[in-house]
Design a protein around this motif. Structure first.
Motif, PDB file in Angstrom:
ATOM      1  N   GLY A  92       0.785  -1.218   0.000  1.00  0.00           N
ATOM      2  CA  GLY A  92       0.000   0.000   0.000  1.00  0.00           C
ATOM      3  C   GLY A  92       0.822   1.275   0.000  1.00  0.00           C
ATOM      4  N   SER A  95      -4.573  -1.320  -0.546  1.00  0.00           N
ATOM      5  CA  SER A  95      -4.563   0.119  -0.809  1.00  0.00           C
ATOM      6  C   SER A  95      -4.073   0.392  -2.231  1.00  0.00           C
ATOM      7  N   ASP A 124      -8.888  -2.979   1.010  1.00  0.00           N
ATOM      8  CA  ASP A 124      -9.032  -1.515   1.081  1.00  0.00           C
ATOM      9  C   ASP A 124      -8.380  -0.851  -0.131  1.00  0.00           C
ATOM     10  N   VAL A 183      -7.728   1.285  -3.515  1.00  0.00           N
ATOM     11  CA  VAL A 183      -8.135   2.508  -4.205  1.00  0.00           C
ATOM     12  C   VAL A 183      -8.118   2.196  -5.698  1.00  0.00           C
ATOM     13  N   LEU A 240      -4.868   7.234   8.042  1.00  0.00           N
ATOM     14  CA  LEU A 240      -4.543   5.932   7.458  1.00  0.00           C
ATOM     15  C   LEU A 240      -4.904   4.757   8.356  1.00  0.00           C
ATOM     16  N   TRP A 262     -12.347  -5.254   3.683  1.00  0.00           N
ATOM     17  CA  TRP A 262     -12.398  -3.819   3.988  1.00  0.00           C
ATOM     18  C   TRP A 262     -12.431  -3.566   5.491  1.00  0.00           C
ATOM     19  N   ASP A 310     -12.116   2.539   7.820  1.00  0.00           N
ATOM     20  CA  ASP A 310     -11.293   3.115   6.746  1.00  0.00           C
ATOM     21  C   ASP A 310     -11.743   4.552   6.484  1.00  0.00           C
ATOM     22  N   HIS A 355      -7.638   2.070   7.046  1.00  0.00           N
ATOM     23  CA  HIS A 355      -7.177   1.847   5.680  1.00  0.00           C
ATOM     24  C   HIS A 355      -5.938   0.950   5.641  1.00  0.00           C
ATOM     25  N   CYS A 356      -5.054   1.120   6.572  1.00  0.00           N
ATOM     26  CA  CYS A 356      -3.852   0.278   6.653  1.00  0.00           C
ATOM     27  C   CYS A 356      -4.060  -0.813   7.697  1.00  0.00           C
TER      28      CYS A 356
END
Length: 270
Positions: free
Chosen positions: A33, A98, A122, A124, A151, A214, A218, A246-247
């Motif tokens: 990520g 990510s 998660d 993008v 994050l 997910w 996040d 997210h991480c």
């Protein structure tokens, strides 16, 4: 995180990749990520207990080179296709978190008989709403001390994972890795913000068994975005992991590894 360099070097597509291989068994290509990957990545360590895991720093991250012709995620994707061929990987599972999820999705869209399955964590990379709706948090305006709270699920969790961002106390190599990673993610993701406007419509081309995981906390791309991602891929499974951001693979690597390995095992059993 972003402390220990990866041990090996492999050149493919004009890129000298910093790379490591851990474990034995069916191959997994792990795509990291926004914060990069280092030799102690917790998810890699857990996946390597039952799989051969190949993890590289993306071009421009860590100690991987970034030739002048590599300026977009599209270029990174083709460099990875060259790396997969150079390593002669076959029946390889793509696991991307990510930014790495974006790269993994783009690889799956292009299609290859070398890939066996896809796990997006998660991720993008796509735009699902209209042009007036912001779906991806603009991380590029954040100061270093603001990054942990965005994050990760909480600022405290992020500071713990990111060594408190105490740069004067970090080894010089770690500080350089972090700075280089942030410079490169800005190059690849500045505009449009962390996505390819065309990817949404191309996700229908993904033919691989797919799991989308997910974090329910996040702050970069919310759970609804994750559901939309899974909904754009035929047959994709969608699962939410509680209490992580997210991480999240740094916050609860055991849970992400458990769900990923269960999915990969189920795929082999079919």
């Amino acid at each position: 995180m972003f402390v220990k360099a990866l041990p090996d070097r492999v050149t493919a597509g004009g890129v000298e990749f910093e790379i490591m291989t851990k474990g034995e068994g069916k191959p997994v290509l792990f795509l990291h990520g926004v914060l990069g990957v280092d030799a102690d990545d917790p998810l890699v360590a857990r996946l390597a207990k039952s799989h051969k895991v190949i993890a590289a720093s993306h071009p421009g991250f860590g100690l991987s080179s970034r030739p002048d012709h590599v300026t977009t995620i599209d270029d990174v994707v083709y460099a990875y296709l060259d790396l997969v061929e150079a390593l002669d990987l076959r029946d390889v599972a793509l696991v991307g978190a990510s930014l790495g999820g974006w790269i993994a999705a783009e690889l799956a869209v292009r299609g290859s008989n070398r890939f066996s399955s896809l796990v997006l964590i998660d991720a993008v990379g796509a735009k699902f709403g209209d042009r007036e709706k912001r779906e991806i948090y603009d991380i590029f305006g954040l100061a270093n001390d603001e990054m942990p709270g965005v994050l990760f699920s909480t600022r405290e969790a992020g500071l713990d994972a990111m060594h408190g961002l105490r740069f004067p106390e970090l080894p010089e190599e770690a500080s350089v890795r972090y700075a280089r990673n942030r410079e490169t993610i800005t190059l690849f993701g500045w505009s449009p913000t962390l996505h390819n406007p065309k990817l949404r419509h191309r996700l229908a081309r993904v033919k691989l068994p797919t799991l989308v995981l997910w974090g329910d906390q996040d702050h970069v791309v919310g759970v609804d975005y994750g559901r939309a991602y899974a909904g754009a891929i035929a047959g994709a499974k969608f699962e939410v992991v509680s209490g992580v951001g997210h991480c999240g693979t740094f916050e609860n690597p055991d849970e992400f590894a458990k769900r990923t390995l269960a999915f990969l095992s189920a795929g082999r059993a079919r």
